[in-house]
Motif scaffolding. Sequence first.
Motif, PDB file in Angstrom:
ATOM      1  N   GLY A  24     -58.661  -6.890 -14.431  1.00 22.62           N
ATOM      2  CA  GLY A  24     -57.995  -7.670 -13.394  1.00 22.62           C
ATOM      3  C   GLY A  24     -56.493  -7.804 -13.564  1.00 22.62           C
ATOM      4  N   SER A  25     -55.976  -7.496 -14.734  1.00 26.32           N
ATOM      5  CA  SER A  25     -54.543  -7.697 -14.966  1.00 26.32           C
ATOM      6  C   SER A  25     -53.766  -6.411 -15.170  1.00 26.32           C
ATOM      7  N   GLY A  26     -54.314  -5.291 -14.817  1.00 26.67           N
ATOM      8  CA  GLY A  26     -53.539  -4.066 -14.926  1.00 26.67           C
ATOM      9  C   GLY A  26     -54.264  -2.922 -15.581  1.00 26.67           C
ATOM     10  N   GLY A  27     -55.447  -3.157 -16.078  1.00 27.88           N
ATOM     11  CA  GLY A  27     -56.241  -2.079 -16.633  1.00 27.88           C
ATOM     12  C   GLY A  27     -55.925  -1.766 -18.078  1.00 27.88           C
ATOM     13  N   PHE A  28     -56.418  -0.613 -18.499  1.00 28.14           N
ATOM     14  CA  PHE A  28     -56.331  -0.208 -19.897  1.00 28.14           C
ATOM     15  C   PHE A  28     -55.169   0.732 -20.172  1.00 28.14           C
ATOM     16  N   ALA A  29     -54.273   0.885 -19.219  1.00 29.72           N
ATOM     17  CA  ALA A  29     -53.153   1.810 -19.404  1.00 29.72           C
ATOM     18  C   ALA A  29     -52.254   1.314 -20.537  1.00 29.72           C
ATOM     19  N   LEU A  30     -51.947   2.207 -21.460  1.00 31.74           N
ATOM     20  CA  LEU A  30     -51.077   1.891 -22.594  1.00 31.74           C
ATOM     21  C   LEU A  30     -49.884   2.829 -22.542  1.00 31.74           C
ATOM     22  N   PRO A  31     -48.684   2.286 -22.403  1.00 32.82           N
ATOM     23  CA  PRO A  31     -47.523   3.179 -22.419  1.00 32.82           C
ATOM     24  C   PRO A  31     -47.379   3.832 -23.792  1.00 32.82           C
ATOM     25  N   LEU A  32     -47.116   5.098 -23.811  1.00 29.63           N
ATOM     26  CA  LEU A  32     -47.003   5.821 -25.074  1.00 29.63           C
ATOM     27  C   LEU A  32     -45.593   5.681 -25.643  1.00 29.63           C
ATOM     28  N   THR A  33     -45.286   4.460 -26.063  1.00 28.09           N
ATOM     29  CA  THR A  33     -44.016   4.183 -26.733  1.00 28.09           C
ATOM     30  C   THR A  33     -44.303   3.773 -28.163  1.00 28.09           C
ATOM     31  N   VAL A  34     -43.296   3.832 -28.993  1.00 27.24           N
ATOM     32  CA  VAL A  34     -43.464   3.451 -30.395  1.00 27.24           C
ATOM     33  C   VAL A  34     -43.902   1.992 -30.498  1.00 27.24           C
ATOM     34  N   THR A  35     -43.316   1.129 -29.688  1.00 29.78           N
ATOM     35  CA  THR A  35     -43.645  -0.294 -29.737  1.00 29.78           C
ATOM     36  C   THR A  35     -45.097  -0.541 -29.342  1.00 29.78           C
ATOM     37  N   ALA A  36     -45.544   0.060 -28.251  1.00 25.75           N
ATOM     38  CA  ALA A  36     -46.907  -0.173 -27.773  1.00 25.75           C
ATOM     39  C   ALA A  36     -47.947   0.402 -28.737  1.00 25.75           C
ATOM     40  N   VAL A  37     -47.763   1.629 -29.139  1.00 26.86           N
ATOM     41  CA  VAL A  37     -48.723   2.258 -30.052  1.00 26.86           C
ATOM     42  C   VAL A  37     -48.686   1.572 -31.418  1.00 26.86           C
ATOM     43  N   GLY A  38     -47.495   1.219 -31.890  1.00 29.64           N
ATOM     44  CA  GLY A  38     -47.369   0.508 -33.165  1.00 29.64           C
ATOM     45  C   GLY A  38     -48.069  -0.840 -33.141  1.00 29.64           C
ATOM     46  N   SER A  39     -47.975  -1.540 -32.026  1.00 29.36           N
ATOM     47  CA  SER A  39     -48.655  -2.834 -31.897  1.00 29.36           C
ATOM     48  C   SER A  39     -50.161  -2.678 -31.960  1.00 29.36           C
ATOM     49  N   VAL A  40     -50.689  -1.677 -31.274  1.00 31.75           N
ATOM     50  CA  VAL A  40     -52.136  -1.462 -31.285  1.00 31.75           C
ATOM     51  C   VAL A  40     -52.613  -1.068 -32.675  1.00 31.75           C
ATOM     52  N   VAL A  41     -51.878  -0.194 -33.328  1.00 32.24           N
ATOM     53  CA  VAL A  41     -52.251   0.223 -34.688  1.00 32.24           C
ATOM     54  C   VAL A  41     -52.187  -0.962 -35.640  1.00 32.24           C
ATOM     55  N   ARG A  79     -46.452 -13.759 -37.861  1.00 33.18           N
ATOM     56  CA  ARG A  79     -45.398 -13.965 -36.875  1.00 33.18           C
ATOM     57  C   ARG A  79     -44.549 -12.708 -36.736  1.00 33.18           C
ATOM     58  N   PRO A  80     -44.186 -12.357 -35.522  1.00 36.02           N
ATOM     59  CA  PRO A  80     -43.343 -11.168 -35.343  1.00 36.02           C
ATOM     60  C   PRO A  80     -42.055 -11.264 -36.154  1.00 36.02           C
ATOM     61  N   GLY A  81     -41.703 -10.177 -36.772  1.00 34.14           N
ATOM     62  CA  GLY A  81     -40.462 -10.126 -37.533  1.00 34.14           C
ATOM     63  C   GLY A  81     -40.653 -10.346 -39.020  1.00 34.14           C
ATOM     64  N   ARG A  82     -41.776 -10.925 -39.426  1.00 33.58           N
ATOM     65  CA  ARG A  82     -42.031 -11.163 -40.841  1.00 33.58           C
ATOM     66  C   ARG A  82     -43.015 -10.147 -41.395  1.00 33.58           C
ATOM     67  N   SER A  83     -43.412  -9.220 -40.578  1.00 39.24           N
ATOM     68  CA  SER A  83     -44.357  -8.203 -41.009  1.00 39.24           C
ATOM     69  C   SER A  83     -43.629  -6.860 -41.119  1.00 39.24           C
ATOM     70  N   PRO A  84     -44.197  -5.933 -41.845  1.00 40.61           N
ATOM     71  CA  PRO A  84     -43.495  -4.655 -42.059  1.00 40.61           C
ATOM     72  C   PRO A  84     -43.617  -3.696 -40.883  1.00 40.61           C
ATOM     73  N   ARG A  85     -43.360  -4.201 -39.681  1.00 38.18           N
ATOM     74  CA  ARG A  85     -43.415  -3.337 -38.501  1.00 38.18           C
ATOM     75  C   ARG A  85     -42.041  -2.725 -38.266  1.00 38.18           C
ATOM     76  N   PRO A  86     -42.004  -1.553 -37.658  1.00 39.31           N
ATOM     77  CA  PRO A  86     -40.726  -0.848 -37.526  1.00 39.31           C
ATOM     78  C   PRO A  86     -39.880  -1.255 -36.327  1.00 39.31           C
ATOM     79  N   TRP A  87     -40.265  -2.256 -35.564  1.00 40.23           N
ATOM     80  CA  TRP A  87     -39.469  -2.616 -34.398  1.00 40.23           C
ATOM     81  C   TRP A  87     -38.925  -4.033 -34.552  1.00 40.23           C
TER      82      TRP A  87
END
Length: 127
Positions: A24-41, A79-87
């Motif tokens: 209902g809110s836009g489906g399962f489409a995932l943009p293939l960006t580093v941020t989106a894929v990195g978040s899912v991983v 919390r965002p920013g305190r984890s070893p994520r690349p963005w």
Amino acid sequence: MDLRTGMFIQMLAATVSIIPFTLGSGGFALPLTVTAVGSVVWLALVGSFAAFVLLFYILKRQPGASATSYLFLVPPGNRPGRSPRPWPAPQLSPAALLGFALAATGVALVTRNSHASARQPLEPPPK
């Protein structure tokens, strides 16, 4: 019921219950960006798999109440920013620091003598 089986049923129920909201809110489409894929991983590997492994590890070594008290550290610890994520992520506010300190203090108070109390046998009830 085995803990792993219970966790599997919870995750399956959560997955099935979120599908209507996703559709209902836009489906399962995932943009293939580093941020989106990195978040899912990140959510799949650390937020789910590693979290369950760590919880089971702690439950084997501590009583249930002290082991589950660590769950209060999940929101500030992830919390965002305190984890070893690349963005980049937002900065930590003083109120968030105070909340994290309060949660950490509470967990320290609950778990400080958990090993000693877990080893002492319970006294039989008075007759």
